[in-house]
Scaffold this motif. Structure first.
Motif, short mmCIF file in Angstrom:
data_model
loop_
_atom_site.label_atom_id
_atom_site.label_comp_id
_atom_site.label_asym_id
_atom_site.label_seq_id
_atom_site.Cartn_x
_atom_site.Cartn_y
_atom_site.Cartn_z
N PHE A 154 0.83 -1.21 0.00
CA PHE A 154 0.00 0.00 0.00
C PHE A 154 0.87 1.27 0.00
O PHE A 154 0.87 2.05 0.93
CB PHE A 154 -0.95 0.00 1.21
N THR A 155 1.58 1.42 -1.09
CA THR A 155 2.51 2.53 -1.25
C THR A 155 1.85 3.69 -1.99
O THR A 155 1.13 3.48 -2.97
CB THR A 155 3.76 2.06 -2.03
N ASN A 156 2.10 4.89 -1.53
CA ASN A 156 1.55 6.09 -2.16
C ASN A 156 2.44 6.59 -3.28
O ASN A 156 3.66 6.70 -3.12
CB ASN A 156 1.39 7.23 -1.14
N GLY A 157 1.81 6.90 -4.40
CA GLY A 157 2.46 7.64 -5.46
C GLY A 157 1.65 8.90 -5.71
O GLY A 157 0.48 9.00 -5.30
N TYR A 158 2.23 9.88 -6.37
CA TYR A 158 1.55 11.16 -6.55
C TYR A 158 1.69 11.62 -8.01
O TYR A 158 2.70 11.37 -8.66
CB TYR A 158 2.13 12.21 -5.61
N ILE A 159 0.66 12.30 -8.47
CA ILE A 159 0.63 12.84 -9.82
C ILE A 159 0.39 14.34 -9.72
O ILE A 159 -0.62 14.78 -9.15
CB ILE A 159 -0.48 12.18 -10.65
N ILE A 160 1.33 15.12 -10.21
CA ILE A 160 1.23 16.58 -10.18
C ILE A 160 0.89 17.07 -11.58
O ILE A 160 1.68 16.89 -12.51
CB ILE A 160 2.56 17.22 -9.73
N GLU A 161 -0.26 17.66 -11.73
CA GLU A 161 -0.63 18.22 -13.04
C GLU A 161 0.08 19.55 -13.24
O GLU A 161 0.07 20.42 -12.35
CB GLU A 161 -2.14 18.38 -13.13
N HIS A 162 0.70 19.71 -14.40
CA HIS A 162 1.45 20.94 -14.67
C HIS A 162 1.57 21.17 -16.17
O HIS A 162 2.03 20.29 -16.92
CB HIS A 162 2.85 20.85 -14.05
N GLU A 163 1.12 22.33 -16.61
CA GLU A 163 1.28 22.76 -17.99
C GLU A 163 0.72 21.72 -18.98
O GLU A 163 1.34 21.41 -20.00
CB GLU A 163 2.76 23.03 -18.30
N GLY A 164 -0.45 21.19 -18.68
CA GLY A 164 -1.09 20.25 -19.58
C GLY A 164 -0.50 18.86 -19.57
O GLY A 164 -0.93 17.99 -20.35
N ALA A 165 0.47 18.63 -18.71
CA ALA A 165 1.09 17.31 -18.59
C ALA A 165 1.11 16.94 -17.12
O ALA A 165 0.35 17.50 -16.32
CB ALA A 165 2.50 17.34 -19.18
N CYS A 166 1.95 15.98 -16.73
CA CYS A 166 2.02 15.65 -15.31
C CYS A 166 3.41 15.13 -14.94
O CYS A 166 4.13 14.56 -15.76
CB CYS A 166 0.94 14.65 -14.92
N ILE A 167 3.73 15.38 -13.68
CA ILE A 167 4.96 14.88 -13.07
C ILE A 167 4.54 13.83 -12.05
O ILE A 167 3.61 14.04 -11.28
CB ILE A 167 5.72 16.03 -12.37
N VAL A 168 5.21 12.70 -12.06
CA VAL A 168 4.87 11.60 -11.16
C VAL A 168 5.93 11.51 -10.07
O VAL A 168 7.13 11.63 -10.35
CB VAL A 168 4.79 10.27 -11.93
N VAL A 169 5.50 11.31 -8.83
CA VAL A 169 6.42 11.10 -7.73
C VAL A 169 6.22 9.69 -7.21
O VAL A 169 5.16 9.36 -6.68
CB VAL A 169 6.22 12.12 -6.60
N ASP A 170 7.24 8.86 -7.36
CA ASP A 170 7.25 7.45 -7.01
C ASP A 170 6.34 6.63 -7.91
O ASP A 170 5.40 7.16 -8.52
CB ASP A 170 6.96 7.24 -5.53
N ALA A 171 6.65 5.33 -7.98
CA ALA A 171 5.99 4.48 -8.97
C ALA A 171 5.49 3.17 -8.38
O ALA A 171 5.98 2.09 -8.74
CB ALA A 171 6.97 4.20 -10.12
N PRO A 172 4.52 3.23 -7.47
CA PRO A 172 3.92 1.98 -7.00
C PRO A 172 3.21 1.27 -8.14
O PRO A 172 2.85 1.88 -9.15
CB PRO A 172 2.93 2.44 -5.92
N ALA A 173 3.00 -0.02 -7.98
CA ALA A 173 2.43 -0.85 -9.05
C ALA A 173 1.14 -0.27 -9.61
O ALA A 173 0.25 0.13 -8.86
CB ALA A 173 2.18 -2.26 -8.52
N LEU A 174 1.08 -0.21 -10.93
CA LEU A 174 -0.10 0.15 -11.72
C LEU A 174 -0.47 1.63 -11.68
O LEU A 174 -1.54 2.00 -12.16
CB LEU A 174 -1.32 -0.69 -11.31
N ILE A 175 0.40 2.49 -11.20
CA ILE A 175 0.08 3.92 -11.26
C ILE A 175 -0.03 4.38 -12.71
O ILE A 175 -0.77 5.32 -13.03
CB ILE A 175 1.11 4.77 -10.48
N HIS A 176 0.66 3.69 -13.61
CA HIS A 176 0.58 4.08 -15.02
C HIS A 176 -0.83 3.87 -15.58
O HIS A 176 -1.24 4.57 -16.51
CB HIS A 176 1.61 3.30 -15.86
N GLU A 177 -1.58 2.91 -15.01
CA GLU A 177 -2.94 2.68 -15.48
C GLU A 177 -3.84 3.87 -15.16
O GLU A 177 -4.71 4.25 -15.96
CB GLU A 177 -3.51 1.41 -14.84
#
Length: 205
Positions: A15-38
């Motif tokens: 149960f690891t937290n990852g974060y998605i920061i929306e910026h300039e029409g795109a996003c920055i991801v912080v950490d990559a727990p399983a399936l965050i790409h989905e």
């Protein structure tokens, strides 16, 4: 409260937290727990960068999938099986972890600040939980992404090889507790908290 530009995701075996920061029409991801790409695909976001707070397996399970989406990986140290700890996860903890070696685009060792498309953040190396642990403080978002360094009412475990309880506490005091009290702490596990609350109530500090 966490900024509306920051979205949290919890996944993986621990149960690891990852974060998605929306910026300039795109996003920055912080950490990559399983399936965050989905989640990123479902929301039709355009990931540009991945910031890793450290290499432990639960924070890096989705790196390969994110790299396939064209993301640039930024982390403190080169890929290391010792830091990933996936062998321990499989043999000692019975977790079916399978992480392919990956190469970062940018190494952060020695860097104290950076900017992505005009969004500036400060980088602090805070070992103790893992030798490569770093935090990312975004002043304009009022948030620090602390990984497993500092969590709500807790701190990262320090009993793994390369860990140091004293080193972790010193780093928290000198590099995190110097941030504004209102700063939201986005941790690797558990709920959000603030620097001010942890300074007053964290029983480990």
């Amino acid at each position: 409260m966490i900024s509306q530009k920051i979205h949290s995701y919890t996944g993986g075996h621990v149960f690891t937290n990852g974060y998605i920061i929306e910026h300039e029409g795109a996003c920055i991801v912080v950490d990559a727990p399983a399936l965050i790409h989905e989640v990123i695909k479902q929301e039709e976001l355009k990931p540009t960068h991945l910031l890793l707070t450290h290499q432990h397996f639960d924070h890096t399970e989705d790196v390969e999938a994110l790299q396939a989406m064209g993301i640039e990986v930024m982390m403190h140290s080169p890929y290391s099986e010792t830091l990933i700890r996936q062998k321990e996860a499989r043999e000692n903890w019975g977790l079916p972890v399978q992480i392919s070696p990956f190469s970062p685009n940018v190494l952060l060792d020695g860097k104290t600040s950076h900017a992505i498309d005009g969004l500036e953040f400060e980088i602090a190396h805070v070992p103790g939980h893992s030798p490569d642990s770093v935090t990312f403080y975004f002043p304009t978002l009022g948030a620090v992404f602390a990984g497993d360094t500092l969590m709500e009412g807790s701190i990262g475990r320090t009993d793994l090889p390369g860990g140091s309880h004293d080193q972790l506490l010193e780093g928290i005091r000198t590099k995190l507790f110097t941030l504004p009290d209102a700063t939201v702490v986005c941790s690797g596990h558990g709920g959000q908290t603030t620097i001010g609350y942890e300074k007053e109530h964290n029983p480990f500090i």
